[in-house]
Enzyme design. Sequence first.
Site, mmCIF file in Angstrom:
data_model
loop_
_atom_site.group_PDB
_atom_site.id
_atom_site.type_symbol
_atom_site.label_atom_id
_atom_site.label_comp_id
_atom_site.label_asym_id
_atom_site.label_seq_id
_atom_site.Cartn_x
_atom_site.Cartn_y
_atom_site.Cartn_z
ATOM 1 N N SER A 150 14.033 -3.323 1.150
ATOM 2 C CA SER A 150 15.274 -3.236 1.911
ATOM 3 C C SER A 150 16.310 -4.222 1.362
ATOM 4 C CB SER A 150 14.978 -3.464 3.394
ATOM 5 O OG SER A 150 16.014 -2.974 4.213
ATOM 6 N N ASP A 153 12.217 1.332 -0.369
ATOM 7 C CA ASP A 153 12.916 2.014 0.721
ATOM 8 C C ASP A 153 14.337 1.514 0.964
ATOM 9 O OD1 ASP A 153 12.219 4.311 2.387
ATOM 10 O OD2 ASP A 153 12.856 3.030 4.031
ATOM 11 N N HIS A 201 9.983 2.820 7.261
ATOM 12 C CA HIS A 201 10.748 1.915 6.399
ATOM 13 C C HIS A 201 9.916 0.736 5.896
ATOM 14 C CE1 HIS A 201 14.098 -0.282 4.774
ATOM 15 N NE2 HIS A 201 14.030 -1.240 5.680
#
Length: 315
Positions: A122, A146, A292
Amino acid sequence: MTTPDDEFRFLSTDARSVGVAGDLPPVERVSLILDDGRTLSALRFGDTPPVATFIHGAGLNAHTWDSTILALGLPALAIDLPGHGDSSWRSDAAYTAASLAPDVATGIRAWTSTPQLVIGHSLGGLTGAALAASVPELVTQLIIIDITPGIDPNAGAAQIRAFFAGPTDWPSRDELVDRALAFGLGGGTREKAERGVYLNSRVREDGRVEWKHHFAHLASALAAAPELAAQLDAQQDALSEILSATGWNDIAAVTAPLSLIRGEQGFVTTEDAAEFSRRRPDAVVVALPTGHNVHEEAPTALAQTITELRSVEQR
């Protein structure tokens, strides 16, 4: 700040959860003082210099990688990004990839002896791209998890503000666990929520408990000032296009072998992955059946995927 004995109390359970038996690798907390007086902190796994550096996402900390690193079995460094874990908060609250990458570079230079396989999730993935673009000599391979430029790594800001609305300190960690579970957070079980809360909070000198990461305190302040929150949301919308362009510029500038691992139910859609491949046709794109937080939901599968990607590049 937790003591080493406290913060490593979950490692045996983490190891069992990923099928690792026998003696655990040595793990130590390391820290340094940056030029501006802030502290940068990290975890170093193994008894030889790290070959892989892990960068977590927004609102998490270095311990989010414990299970993945144990399953991977490589000497590794997991950095607490500024504003998270045991690293200092930024007074300007500038938690963008471009602002964070220089501190990560300082940590890699201090705590490793060779260029690194960098794995970032992220916000950490965008930071890894900024790192690889700006100091390519530190990065042998980059794996982004992700996230792609244009996706907000702090997605769900309204929900985050709701979760952190109210007091910024609490009488006990049990109350934080209860609140996390009430919001459907914490991994679904009380045991997982207790681990997450313990490693992401600290007991102050007055005995009160507070979240370690700056985002919680910023979100609480915004919840108490809706007009300011609306202004900041508008500013963020205005900046998003600029940040997206900057992120894609970083991706384009990465010279190290590049991979994207996405969660099939995560932030990166098939369309996002296709755009990533269009811009970087040389990159490897892998999808895992997770949300996620791939590293928390499927650490063994992620470690296996990292091993495979690393092996391909070493041939």
